[in-house]
Design a protein around this motif. Sequence first.
Motif, mmCIF file in Angstrom:
data_model
loop_
_atom_site.group_PDB
_atom_site.id
_atom_site.type_symbol
_atom_site.label_atom_id
_atom_site.label_comp_id
_atom_site.label_asym_id
_atom_site.label_seq_id
_atom_site.Cartn_x
_atom_site.Cartn_y
_atom_site.Cartn_z
ATOM 1 N N THR A 13 -42.321 9.173 16.047
ATOM 2 C CA THR A 13 -42.691 10.386 15.525
ATOM 3 C C THR A 13 -41.582 10.886 14.582
ATOM 4 O OG1 THR A 13 -40.949 11.331 17.303
ATOM 5 C CG2 THR A 13 -43.257 10.967 18.020
ATOM 6 N N GLY A 14 -40.558 10.281 14.281
ATOM 7 C CA GLY A 14 -39.876 10.871 13.197
ATOM 8 C C GLY A 14 -38.950 11.906 13.875
ATOM 9 N N LEU A 15 -38.991 11.989 15.001
ATOM 10 C CA LEU A 15 -37.987 13.116 15.714
ATOM 11 C C LEU A 15 -36.671 12.629 15.964
ATOM 12 C CD1 LEU A 15 -40.677 14.726 18.043
ATOM 13 C CD2 LEU A 15 -39.893 15.430 15.909
ATOM 14 N N ASN A 16 -35.436 13.298 16.339
ATOM 15 C CA ASN A 16 -34.514 12.686 16.866
ATOM 16 C C ASN A 16 -34.189 13.625 17.986
ATOM 17 O OD1 ASN A 16 -32.997 15.324 16.357
ATOM 18 N ND2 ASN A 16 -33.059 14.884 14.097
ATOM 19 N N ARG A 17 -32.924 13.192 18.776
ATOM 20 C CA ARG A 17 -32.535 13.454 20.009
ATOM 21 C C ARG A 17 -32.364 15.046 20.110
ATOM 22 N NH1 ARG A 17 -27.448 10.300 21.656
ATOM 23 N NH2 ARG A 17 -26.995 10.922 19.406
ATOM 24 N N LEU A 18 -32.223 15.722 19.071
ATOM 25 C CA LEU A 18 -31.842 17.246 19.023
ATOM 26 C C LEU A 18 -33.383 17.839 19.066
ATOM 27 C CD1 LEU A 18 -28.910 17.433 16.649
ATOM 28 C CD2 LEU A 18 -28.915 17.376 18.831
ATOM 29 N N ASP A 19 -34.357 17.200 18.750
ATOM 30 C CA ASP A 19 -35.512 17.780 18.849
ATOM 31 C C ASP A 19 -36.304 17.902 20.103
ATOM 32 O OD1 ASP A 19 -35.641 17.910 15.964
ATOM 33 O OD2 ASP A 19 -36.247 15.851 15.757
ATOM 34 N N ILE A 20 -35.726 17.164 21.070
ATOM 35 C CA ILE A 20 -36.333 16.863 22.426
ATOM 36 C C ILE A 20 -35.615 18.186 23.315
ATOM 37 C CG2 ILE A 20 -36.572 15.681 24.377
ATOM 38 C CD1 ILE A 20 -37.961 14.641 21.955
ATOM 39 N N ASP A 21 -36.503 18.934 23.929
ATOM 40 C CA ASP A 21 -36.093 20.056 24.916
ATOM 41 C C ASP A 21 -35.706 19.543 26.326
ATOM 42 O OD1 ASP A 21 -36.776 22.288 22.982
ATOM 43 O OD2 ASP A 21 -38.809 21.420 23.084
ATOM 44 N N THR A 64 -44.438 22.636 29.101
ATOM 45 C CA THR A 64 -45.396 22.880 27.982
ATOM 46 C C THR A 64 -46.352 24.107 27.971
ATOM 47 O OG1 THR A 64 -45.333 20.621 27.432
ATOM 48 C CG2 THR A 64 -46.878 21.850 26.129
ATOM 49 N N GLU A 65 -46.987 24.271 29.190
ATOM 50 C CA GLU A 65 -47.858 25.459 29.191
ATOM 51 C C GLU A 65 -47.005 26.395 29.588
ATOM 52 O OE1 GLU A 65 -51.667 25.532 31.156
ATOM 53 O OE2 GLU A 65 -51.600 24.564 29.202
ATOM 54 N N LEU A 66 -45.877 26.722 30.080
ATOM 55 C CA LEU A 66 -44.877 27.822 29.965
ATOM 56 C C LEU A 66 -44.305 28.134 28.964
ATOM 57 C CD1 LEU A 66 -43.046 26.870 33.479
ATOM 58 C CD2 LEU A 66 -44.692 28.780 33.042
ATOM 59 N N GLY A 67 -44.605 27.528 27.700
ATOM 60 C CA GLY A 67 -43.747 27.675 26.446
ATOM 61 C C GLY A 67 -42.450 27.450 26.518
ATOM 62 N N ALA A 68 -42.069 26.657 27.698
ATOM 63 C CA ALA A 68 -40.528 26.501 27.575
ATOM 64 C C ALA A 68 -40.111 25.147 26.858
ATOM 65 C CB ALA A 68 -40.090 26.288 29.143
ATOM 66 N N SER A 69 -41.066 24.361 26.464
ATOM 67 C CA SER A 69 -40.812 23.058 25.910
ATOM 68 C C SER A 69 -41.815 22.791 24.597
ATOM 69 C CB SER A 69 -40.854 21.956 26.916
ATOM 70 O OG SER A 69 -40.908 20.642 26.177
ATOM 71 N N GLN A 70 -41.194 22.529 23.606
ATOM 72 C CA GLN A 70 -42.000 21.894 22.525
ATOM 73 C C GLN A 70 -42.217 20.389 22.529
ATOM 74 O OE1 GLN A 70 -40.500 23.041 18.714
ATOM 75 N NE2 GLN A 70 -42.546 22.287 17.609
ATOM 76 N N TYR A 71 -41.043 19.666 22.925
ATOM 77 C CA TYR A 71 -41.309 18.205 23.037
ATOM 78 C C TYR A 71 -40.426 17.857 24.252
ATOM 79 C CZ TYR A 71 -42.798 18.111 18.094
ATOM 80 O OH TYR A 71 -43.451 18.322 17.112
ATOM 81 N N ALA A 72 -41.261 17.127 25.242
ATOM 82 C CA ALA A 72 -40.455 16.801 26.190
ATOM 83 C C ALA A 72 -40.621 15.149 26.599
ATOM 84 C CB ALA A 72 -41.304 17.259 27.450
ATOM 85 N N ILE A 73 -39.900 14.235 26.848
ATOM 86 C CA ILE A 73 -39.813 12.852 27.008
ATOM 87 C C ILE A 73 -40.136 12.646 28.736
ATOM 88 C CG2 ILE A 73 -38.744 10.518 27.260
ATOM 89 C CD1 ILE A 73 -37.582 11.423 24.445
ATOM 90 N N ALA A 74 -40.885 12.155 29.048
ATOM 91 C CA ALA A 74 -41.430 11.823 30.369
ATOM 92 C C ALA A 74 -41.736 10.559 30.682
ATOM 93 C CB ALA A 74 -42.595 12.839 30.769
ATOM 94 N N GLY A 75 -41.370 9.755 31.744
ATOM 95 C CA GLY A 75 -41.503 8.384 32.052
ATOM 96 C C GLY A 75 -40.764 7.815 33.034
ATOM 97 N N ALA A 76 -40.689 6.648 33.259
ATOM 98 C CA ALA A 76 -40.116 5.857 34.444
ATOM 99 C C ALA A 76 -39.619 4.360 33.995
ATOM 100 C CB ALA A 76 -40.779 6.008 35.638
#
Length: 331
Positions: A64-72, A118-130
């Motif tokens: 994505t070209g993002l870095n860790r600081l971009d992740i909420d 995301t729906e709440l507007g609290a996150s622009q980018y979130a990493i999810a998984g397991a």
Amino acid sequence: MVIVFGQKPSIIASAAVAGPLERKSVFYSYFDSVVEDERWNQATNEQGNVKMIQEACQILLNKTGLNRLDIDFFLAGDLVNQMTPTNFAAREIAASFIGLFSACATSVSSVIVACLLTELGASQYAIAGASSHHNAIERQFRYPIYYGSQKPATAQWTVTAAGFTLIGKHNPKNPSIVAATVGKVIDYGQKDPFHMGAAMAPAAYDTISRHLEKRKQQIKDYDLIMTGDLGKIGLQILKKMFAETGATREECNIFRDAGAEFYGEDPSFLAGASGSGCSASVYFSYVLQQLKSGRFKRVLLVATGSLHSPLTFQQGESIPCTAHAIEVTME
């Protein structure tokens, strides 16, 4: 509880990495990385699990070209005691962290929470998984691999794999999550930890049935309904449960299971694959690529989880299970 996401959060990118034995997986060609060393050149299996998580997340960011600081938010879990591999990996990712445990259903429960944020507007980018690690989990839940214990034909093989997604605002170019069903805890009294498919199938049936009912849908409305790791036996039980309530053979063919297919027909893996990295690595590689290619238009991903522990098994408790579902579409 069925949740309809008005803003339809999108899966911006995904990544899946796996261990050396997972080269035998039929999904091998869809994985981003497969390592040669089960421990990722670390001193312990658990430390290897940490590195596996970090590698998957870094691949995700690179795409994505993002870095860790971009992740909420970082939303994830695993099967090791107190989810320590995920906790330790979170130190490096450095985003607001919510550890989640739904056993092998964590791959989907983490995405549901990310969509809510995301729906709440609290996150622009979130990493999810397991993730899951074969050697570490066999030692914790069953026997150390060096013990050489023989397993029954109903047993499944815990995969060494991790799968993660980046959840963001709706983008019609990417698969979007339009609805989700949060599973209930279902317990049919199964006590055998070597027969997890039988324990988890009723939870999958309950979640899928409620999702279809609340969404006013039929099985045939989907190109694919894929459960997480019921394995070969659990999948047949699930199909039988739906057949007994009127589903046709054609409709039952829409049901597939990541664990049943993971290692193909290789008898070495008995009833198939399991582990929280099983559904995560298949959903966030193969399934998403099929959506992007246009082969699938609408899928229901149903991750199943057994909520027992070594202690509850030793105390003679039955095995409570759950299943969480996300409805993913490609516009």
